[in-house]
Scaffold this active site. Sequence first.
Site, short mmCIF file in Angstrom:
data_model
loop_
_atom_site.label_atom_id
_atom_site.label_comp_id
_atom_site.label_asym_id
_atom_site.label_seq_id
_atom_site.Cartn_x
_atom_site.Cartn_y
_atom_site.Cartn_z
N TYR A 105 5.26 -12.93 4.99
CA TYR A 105 4.05 -12.28 4.05
C TYR A 105 4.15 -13.49 3.33
O TYR A 105 4.78 -13.25 1.83
CB TYR A 105 4.46 -10.41 4.13
CG TYR A 105 3.81 -10.41 2.98
CD1 TYR A 105 1.93 -10.86 2.56
CD2 TYR A 105 3.27 -9.26 2.78
CE1 TYR A 105 1.71 -9.57 2.01
CE2 TYR A 105 3.21 -8.10 1.72
CZ TYR A 105 1.73 -8.44 1.14
OH TYR A 105 1.28 -7.55 0.28
N THR A 119 0.87 -1.25 0.04
CA THR A 119 0.19 -0.04 -0.13
C THR A 119 0.69 1.35 0.31
O THR A 119 0.48 2.37 -0.36
CB THR A 119 -1.03 -0.23 0.89
OG1 THR A 119 -1.78 -1.26 0.90
CG2 THR A 119 -1.99 1.34 1.65
N LYS A 148 1.34 -12.79 7.79
CA LYS A 148 0.06 -11.88 6.71
C LYS A 148 0.09 -12.85 6.19
O LYS A 148 0.69 -13.29 5.32
CB LYS A 148 0.67 -10.86 6.46
CG LYS A 148 -0.19 -10.04 5.27
CD LYS A 148 -0.04 -8.06 4.80
CE LYS A 148 -0.85 -7.91 4.05
NZ LYS A 148 -0.02 -6.76 3.76
N ILE A 187 -3.92 -7.29 8.81
CA ILE A 187 -2.86 -5.27 7.81
C ILE A 187 -3.98 -5.77 6.86
O ILE A 187 -4.19 -6.36 5.22
CB ILE A 187 -1.60 -6.32 7.58
CG1 ILE A 187 -0.94 -6.57 8.81
CG2 ILE A 187 -0.72 -5.11 7.00
CD1 ILE A 187 0.30 -7.20 8.26
#
Length: 299
Positions: free
Chosen positions: A140, A50, A168, A208
């Site tokens: 992740y 992001t 994540k 998240i």
Amino acid sequence: MIGRDELHGVLVPVVTPFLPSGELDLASYTRYVEKLAEHHINGLIINGTTGEAPTVRWDEVVQLTRATQQILKEKQRSIPVIIGTGTNDTLTTVQRTEQAAALGADAVLVVVPYYSKPSQEGIIEHFRRVTEVGVPVIAYEIPARTGVRLTMHTAKTIMEMEGVIGMKDSSDGLDLVTELTRQDAGAVLCGDDLYYHAKLSQGASGGILASANLYTDIFIEVHDLVQKGRVMEGKRSFDRVVPLIRKLFQEPNPAPIKWVLANQGLIASDHLRLPMTRISQPLQNELAQLLIGIEAAQN
């Protein structure tokens, strides 16, 4: 630094505001993070997807980190600051993790190495080397962007490493979170915004979530309700933002979120660095109408 037991709730991956010239807009960033810090969030992620990590220079990550730490100090908030350090090169990832540790990061977010499509053994060794730095690591998993999917064995092996505090999970499904939580492998955070309520219901400890940049308190409420066993109430709360989430990912993240933040006056411009571009006019119109509806329902 944070431990496994502290990895829960809503963690917000921040956008990186740019001026129309393409340079970092720290004035907008300060205003925007000050607003986020008013909410009871459990982490801020700098230099994630992001945050347009592929086009942000490391010296800019340093500036963003120091600005964030200063804002939190002034606001007297103890929100963990987590820095994305993962790349597709193990040496560079280790170096960035070392630099993040020197900056005082509470943890680092390390993506599964992308593009190269390494073997499962290579992925395990990649994370093993990163954990040797000594800063807490959040792995992740996002196969849609990396081109490789973790096996359950690999995911569990990574989670069991000393120094890995959680994962994540952006695996586009419930299999990973269901199995990892069944085996009590550690903290799993939802990274697929549309699966947020479903993954919480399967044992995820939080999320998240790019969408939590907007209507942050609703995402916090969903987490709190599910944790209290009020699962259906949590779903009804989550259903209020599902249409927004769908629109926010109709075009590549974070362009839609940046447009909304600029429209709300929290950042000065929705500028992105190429190859990312601003959202289309039709999506602007759709988002504008949707936001009016959400605001009306809020009031």
